[in-house]
Design an enzyme around this catalytic site. Structure first.
Site, short mmCIF file in Angstrom:
data_model
loop_
_atom_site.label_atom_id
_atom_site.label_comp_id
_atom_site.label_asym_id
_atom_site.label_seq_id
_atom_site.Cartn_x
_atom_site.Cartn_y
_atom_site.Cartn_z
CE LYS A 97 30.31 86.10 98.86
NZ LYS A 97 29.51 86.18 97.68
CG ASN A 124 33.59 87.34 96.77
OD1 ASN A 124 32.97 86.54 97.43
ND2 ASN A 124 32.77 88.42 96.06
CB THR A 164 41.41 60.52 101.30
OG1 THR A 164 40.48 60.07 102.13
CG2 THR A 164 42.85 60.36 101.80
CG HIS A 165 37.53 59.70 98.89
ND1 HIS A 165 37.55 59.37 97.80
CD2 HIS A 165 38.19 58.99 99.68
CE1 HIS A 165 38.14 58.05 97.79
NE2 HIS A 165 38.66 58.01 99.02
CD GLN A 198 53.20 84.64 60.86
OE1 GLN A 198 54.38 85.02 60.36
NE2 GLN A 198 51.92 85.25 60.37
CG ASN A 232 62.24 79.60 56.74
OD1 ASN A 232 61.21 80.48 56.87
ND2 ASN A 232 62.31 78.81 55.62
CE LYS A 260 56.48 83.97 65.77
NZ LYS A 260 56.54 83.16 65.13
CD GLU A 292 36.53 82.83 93.00
OE1 GLU A 292 35.50 82.55 92.56
OE2 GLU A 292 36.65 84.23 93.43
CE1 TYR A 345 58.17 79.15 59.78
CE2 TYR A 345 57.64 79.43 57.54
CZ TYR A 345 57.55 79.95 58.87
OH TYR A 345 56.67 81.13 59.42
CB SER A 358 29.67 91.17 97.48
OG SER A 358 28.29 91.38 97.03
#
Ligand code: ARG
Length: 471
Positions: free
Chosen positions: A296, A298, A168-169, A335, A123, A338, A303, A330, A290
């Site tokens: 393309k 990408n 903004t927005h 366990q 422990n 982790k 992402e 404990y 692509s």
């Protein structure tokens, strides 16, 4: 061995680790749910370091003989070499890294290996190992985030004058410089480093010697093992020592916040590199093509950075949920601390490094940024401010009058800086030709000289300060 091959009633062959009052080995399913060696082997170096410190302390306190300590240290060297050489016989029957190391040590050195566990428990061992491991990771993250800040600061210095639309927005608001925009992230990642270093400070106390939960009757020296392992002090309460996991929760919280910052800049890269924007071009190294659309490019890495934060937040929620409502001290529930933490560490580390590479490789397109910055009536506020400063109008009135200028431009399909002196005067005679000077994007950014504002000189000064503060 899989559980479905034998079913729940099956018995794992061989080892009965608990001796005494156990007649037989655990079932296959028990081993499947109970064994942690498949993932906690990652703590091997910390486990061995903790055992070494413990053995030395037992020797110094006369609890183990000098010969035993020497044998243990040599044996641990061999165990370490075997694990790092890839020929250590990891066994699920031995459950976890602690028992795997100890069992192999005993195989190598005999009885002295069996004395190592005096005055400690798995422990306090696991709590010690996990803290040591996470401490290393926190130090690594500090370096990785510093590299990311260095990349951002360097690009910011190159683009202290590059004008882009500020949003903004996600609507064009006022022109800013690209350097200013990048320095915003330098601040965020600086705070992330601060949170991680706060977490490190609180984490850095030693649970070792808490034993199972109550401490031990052996005359151990917890200050000695704490110092040997680089901890600031031993934890003051043995129940807390074996059952605290807030150090991991704190890391996960800081990691999740850092992840949100990474996901925001990742999203901006996705937007900026899209065809309608073309503010930046991402390098071949961080994009894919692509298989059907030849044009393309990408932004996959961006992402994926944007998405990785999902895992990190998930890990935080998972461990919070595990810890919630657990009685002291404990419980085996812990366990489950982790795997989510390991996963979050891996995700964060990859995300930071990929982002650093993307920023370093980025090609900037100042013309596209400038073109967008000039559209969207982005200097309307500058005209309103001029009306306040020069004509002496109250801001609300200036705002209203500027709105009429915007409408005049809009009706004629012109940008604000394309309006002539006559056009302006036609809206209101108080708007003289002098006002035209504030309508360009360069004049706009140059005028934002307030501390922390977007004026190029200010951006250069803040970048220089950021170097001092962070690098
Ligand atoms: N593998 C265990 C864990 O990760 C180590 C501690 C086991 N302690 C025990 N009493 N079963 O938590």
């Amino acid at each position: 061995m899989t559980s479905d091959s034998k079913g729940g009633a099956g018995r794992a062959s061989g080892v009965n680790m608990w001796g005494g009052h156990f007649d037989s080995a655990p079932s296959d399913l028990m081993q499947e749910i109970n064994a942690s060696i498949d993932f906690d082997k990652r703590l091997y170096a910390q486990d061995i370091a903790g055992s070494r410190a413990h053995a030395r302390m037992l020797g110094a306190r006369g609890i183990l003989s000098a010969e035993d300590v020497a044998a243990i240290e040599n044996g641990l060297d061999q165990v370490l070499a075997e694990i790092e050489g890839g020929d250590f016989p990891f066994s699920r029957e031995l459950e976890d890294i602690h028992m795997n190391v100890e069992a192999r040590l005993t195989e190598i050195i005999g009885d002295a290996g069996k004395r190592l566990h005096t005055g400690r428990s798995r422990n306090d061992q696991v709590a010690t190992d996990f803290r040591l491991w996470l401490r290393d990771m926190l130090d690594r993250f500090d370096g990785q985030l510093r590299d990311l800040q260095a990349a951002l600061i360097e690009r910011a210095e190159q683009h202290a004058e590059t004008v882009m639309p500020g949003f903004t927005h996600l609507q064009t608001a006022q022109p800013v410089t690209f350097g200013h925009h990048l320095l915003a992230y330098v601040e965020m990642f600086g705070r992330d480093r601060g949170r991680l270093s706060d977490a490190r400070r609180r984490l850095n106390e030693s649970p070792l010697g808490s034993a199972a939960l109550a401490g031990t009757s052996f005359p151990i020296d917890r200050h000695m093992t704490a110092a040997e392992l680089g901890f600031d002090r031993p934890m003051a309460n043995s129940l807390d020592g074996v059952s605290a996991r807030d150090f991991a929760l704190e890391f996960l919280g800081a990691a999740a916040i850092c992840g949100t910052h990474l996901s925001r800049i990742a999203e901006e890269l996705v937007i900026w590199s899209s065809a309608p924007f073309r503010f930046v071009r991402m390098s071949d190294a961080y994009t894919t093509g692509s298989s059907i659309m030849p044009q393309k490019r990408n932004p996959d890495a961006a992402e994926l950075v944007r998405a990785k934060v999902g895992r990190i937040m998930g890990a935080q929620v998972a461990l919070m949920t595990v810890m919630k409502g657990l009685p002291l001290a404990y419980s085996k529930d812990m366990q489950e601390d982790k795997e989510p933490t390991f996963d979050a560490v891996d995700a964060l580390s990859l995300a930071i490094q990929a982002m650093t590479g993307m920023i370093r490789d980025l090609t900037i397109n100042p013309d596209a940024m400038r073109a967008q910055a000039s559209g969207g009536y982005s200097t309307a506020t500058d005209l309103a401010d001029w009306l306040v400063r020069v004509v002496g109008l109250p801001f609300r009135e200036a705002h209203h009058l500027t709105g009429r200028v915007v409408r005049a431009a809009e009706t004629r399909g012109l940008r604000l800086d394309e309006l002539s002196a006559e056009d302006l005067a036609a809206v209101d005679a108080r708007i003289t030709a002098e006002a035209m000077a504030v309508l360009t994007v360069d004049a706009s950014v140059r005028s934002r000289t307030s501390f922390g504002g977007t004026a190029p000189d200010g951006v250069r000064a803040r970048a220089a300060e950021a170097r001092e503060r962070f690098l």
